[in-house]
Every structure is written in structure tokens, then in C-alpha cells.
Design an enzyme around this catalytic site. Sequence first.
Site, PDB file in Angstrom:
ATOM      1  N   HIS A  37       0.556  -1.264   0.197  1.00 49.74           N
ATOM      2  CA  HIS A  37      -0.066   0.034  -0.007  1.00 49.74           C
ATOM      3  C   HIS A  37       0.909   0.837   0.010  1.00 49.74           C
ATOM      4  O   HIS A  37       0.467   2.034  -0.866  1.00 49.74           O
ATOM      5  CB  HIS A  37      -1.043  -0.081   1.218  1.00 49.74           C
ATOM      6  N   GLY A 148      -3.334  -1.679  -7.255  1.00 57.02           N
ATOM      7  CA  GLY A 148      -2.297  -2.054  -7.139  1.00 57.02           C
ATOM      8  C   GLY A 148      -2.540  -3.757  -8.485  1.00 57.02           C
ATOM      9  O   GLY A 148      -3.297  -3.843  -8.334  1.00 57.02           O
ATOM     10  N   LYS A 150      -1.096  -6.581  -7.810  1.00 60.12           N
ATOM     11  CA  LYS A 150      -1.069  -7.488  -7.457  1.00 60.12           C
ATOM     12  C   LYS A 150      -2.832  -8.285  -7.259  1.00 60.12           C
ATOM     13  O   LYS A 150      -3.174  -9.011  -7.436  1.00 60.12           O
ATOM     14  CB  LYS A 150      -0.944  -7.663  -5.406  1.00 60.12           C
ATOM     15  N   SER A 187      -2.635  -7.743   3.049  1.00 56.03           N
ATOM     16  CA  SER A 187      -2.842  -7.802   4.265  1.00 56.03           C
ATOM     17  C   SER A 187      -4.076  -9.213   4.911  1.00 56.03           C
ATOM     18  O   SER A 187      -3.766  -9.282   6.136  1.00 56.03           O
ATOM     19  CB  SER A 187      -4.478  -7.093   4.427  1.00 56.03           C
TER      20      SER A 187
HETATM   21  P1  AMP Z   1      -6.752  -3.811   0.007  1.00 55.49           P
HETATM   22  O1  AMP Z   1      -6.101  -3.258   1.041  1.00 55.49           O
HETATM   23  O2  AMP Z   1      -6.062  -5.152  -0.095  1.00 55.49           O
HETATM   24  O3  AMP Z   1      -7.830  -3.592  -0.679  1.00 55.49           O
HETATM   25  O4  AMP Z   1      -5.587  -2.628  -1.469  1.00 55.49           O
HETATM   26  C1  AMP Z   1      -5.461  -1.839  -1.516  1.00 55.49           C
HETATM   27  C2  AMP Z   1      -4.392  -1.702  -2.843  1.00 55.49           C
HETATM   28  O5  AMP Z   1      -3.304  -1.755  -2.249  1.00 55.49           O
HETATM   29  C3  AMP Z   1      -5.138  -2.038  -4.322  1.00 55.49           C
HETATM   30  O6  AMP Z   1      -5.057  -1.283  -5.273  1.00 55.49           O
HETATM   31  C4  AMP Z   1      -3.992  -3.116  -3.702  1.00 55.49           C
HETATM   32  O7  AMP Z   1      -4.044  -3.484  -5.333  1.00 55.49           O
HETATM   33  C5  AMP Z   1      -2.651  -2.904  -3.487  1.00 55.49           C
HETATM   34  N1  AMP Z   1      -2.236  -3.827  -3.615  1.00 55.49           N
HETATM   35  C6  AMP Z   1      -2.655  -5.002  -1.861  1.00 55.49           C
HETATM   36  N2  AMP Z   1      -1.470  -5.336  -2.190  1.00 55.49           N
HETATM   37  C7  AMP Z   1      -0.135  -4.861  -3.091  1.00 55.49           C
HETATM   38  C8  AMP Z   1       0.664  -5.672  -3.015  1.00 55.49           C
HETATM   39  N3  AMP Z   1       1.217  -6.669  -2.757  1.00 55.49           N
HETATM   40  N4  AMP Z   1       1.453  -4.583  -3.997  1.00 55.49           N
HETATM   41  C9  AMP Z   1       0.851  -4.023  -5.116  1.00 55.49           C
HETATM   42  N5  AMP Z   1       0.066  -3.282  -4.079  1.00 55.49           N
HETATM   43  C10 AMP Z   1      -0.667  -3.894  -3.574  1.00 55.49           C
END
Ligand code: AMP
Length: 282
Positions: A37, A148, A150, A187
Site C-alpha cells: 500500500h 496495485g 497484485k 493484509s
Molecule cells: P486492499 O487494501 O487490499 O484493498 O488494497 C488496496 C490497494 O493496494 C489495491 O489497489 C491493491 O491492489 C494494492 N495492493 C495490495 N497489496 C499490494 C502489493 N503487494 N503490491 C502492490 N499493490 C498492492
Amino acid sequence: MKTETSIQGLSASLNPARSTRKIIGFVPTMGNLHEGHLNLVREARQLCDVVVVSIFVNPIQFGPNEDFDNYPRTLEHDSNLLAEVGCDIVFAPSVEQMYGKHPRLTNISVGEITNDLCGLQRPGHFDGVAVVVAKLFNIVQPNYAFFGQKDYQQLAVIKQLVRDLNMPIEVIGVPITRAEDGLALSSRNGYLSVENRQIAPMIYKSLKIAEQHLHEGQSLSETLTQIRADLSRTGFEVDYVEARTPMLQKVDQFNQDVVLFVAAKLGKTRLIDNLQVKYTST
Ligand code: AMP
């Protein structure tokens, strides 16, 4: 750094930036932040005058048997991390603030790219993502939004949404941040037992081995079968191992870029990863 929990408060904080035509960058998250993040925020910091990060665990993108109630909520720790990487405003609304006042009748369905990969396993998930991101885009009105790679399919869905609805926002995809052993940061990695945490990097290892085999001329279908077998043997319950074009179409020819996708469970924890490779022999 400011923290806003209401839409009105956020608008008041952003109005000076809007009226002086500052470039606003936006990073939507569900909190429990890690370096993945933070790298999105760093990227936003480079490109934008004002950086807004939202922290909102969006109930409508979780299925009935998923981890909405138990999803880790760590706002204070997240805020400290965000202050260190130069975030200007944290937007942390309640569910009521986002959905409470009137019943929501509008749904957003981004079509066939959501009925594939994670969308097959998680019905309604991408509709929930599309709705919350559209709402957040309207609330923040950013110039740039950072997602991301990911969550590759999510990034594709958001790009499509923005294109289809002419949203005046540039969507930037940021490469995957990995732990030293290759595991894509998430997470959900915190749910893994010590033993499963040691097994988890096998996903990335199997993707890198697959890349090598494709370069050596192995067929795509053989390569996917091998990833599946390697993961099952190491203790994963495989949801899917698939290849698509970067635009998420079926791969029907040799000599192009393909993205290899894996979703697999270790215990109750579902992990996803992907790797873009050249499908051509060296
Ligand atoms: P989340 O909190 O899991 O909804 O993720 C929020 C943002 O962070 C999303 O755009 C995800 O794709 C990005 N993200 C989460 N983990 C990673 C990672 N390891 N590398 C790059 N982006 C990430």
C-alpha cells in the site's frame, strides 16, 4: 496529515486544493497497511500535489462466508505509516457514512471481465468493488487514482469502468510489492500460520518456474497443469491457475505477452498472485 471521517469534512479539506487546481492523487485501501500500500502512496506522492488515502472495509464486496467481520482494522497504526510516507489526507468513513442515508438502488456491473478468474469464485465481488470505487471517485474527485497490479483483475475492472463512464480520472497500475521470499504482500498474509507462511512463497516460485518453462518452449496448457500440480503437492487447495492476455482475454496465439494467474488457499487463507510473461521461446 489530516484525518476526515465524513464526506463533508473531506470536501472542506479538499476545496482549497480544488480551487487552486492542484493535482489530487487518490489511493483507495481497506487498511491494515503494508509496504505494498505504501508504495502506491509513494507513487502518488511523486505525481500529485495532494495525496488522499481512503481506509474503508467495504461490506458489499465481501461474500456471506468471507472475512468482512474479522478483516483487520488498524486505523491508528495505518495513520502513523501514512504520515511517514507523505499522505496529506486520510479518509476513513464509517459504513453508515458511505451507505447509510438512503437505500442504494444503483448497481454497477462491468460485464464479462468480472465473470472470470476471481469473479467466478466470488460472485458479486467486482460489482461491490465498482460501486464503492465509483462512490469514492465522486467523493474525492481525484486527477489520478492508484491501484496495485497484485489485484490485476480489479485494476482491469476499474480501468474499464473509468473508460466506459468517461470518468475524468487517470488510473495508474503499480507493480506488486513482494516479501524477500517472493510472497506478494497482502493484509491476508497475517492470517497464515507460521507453517503456512513458509509454504506461501511457493506461489511466486511456481510462477517464475513456469515463466522459465514457457521460454524453453513448453506449451501453455502443460505449464498451467504443472503449476497446479506443484501447488497441490505442497499443500495448497488450488482455486484456479489460468493464463489471459493483459486485457484479460483468452490466450489464442503463441508469441505474445500473457499474464499467469493463481488463486489458492492455504488453510482458510485465500492468496492470489500473477506474473506477466512473454509466451515465446528464447
Ligand atoms: P486492499 O487494501 O487490499 O484493498 O488494497 C488496496 C490497494 O493496494 C489495491 O489497489 C491493491 O491492489 C494494492 N495492493 C495490495 N497489496 C499490494 C502489493 N503487494 N503490491 C502492490 N499493490 C498492492
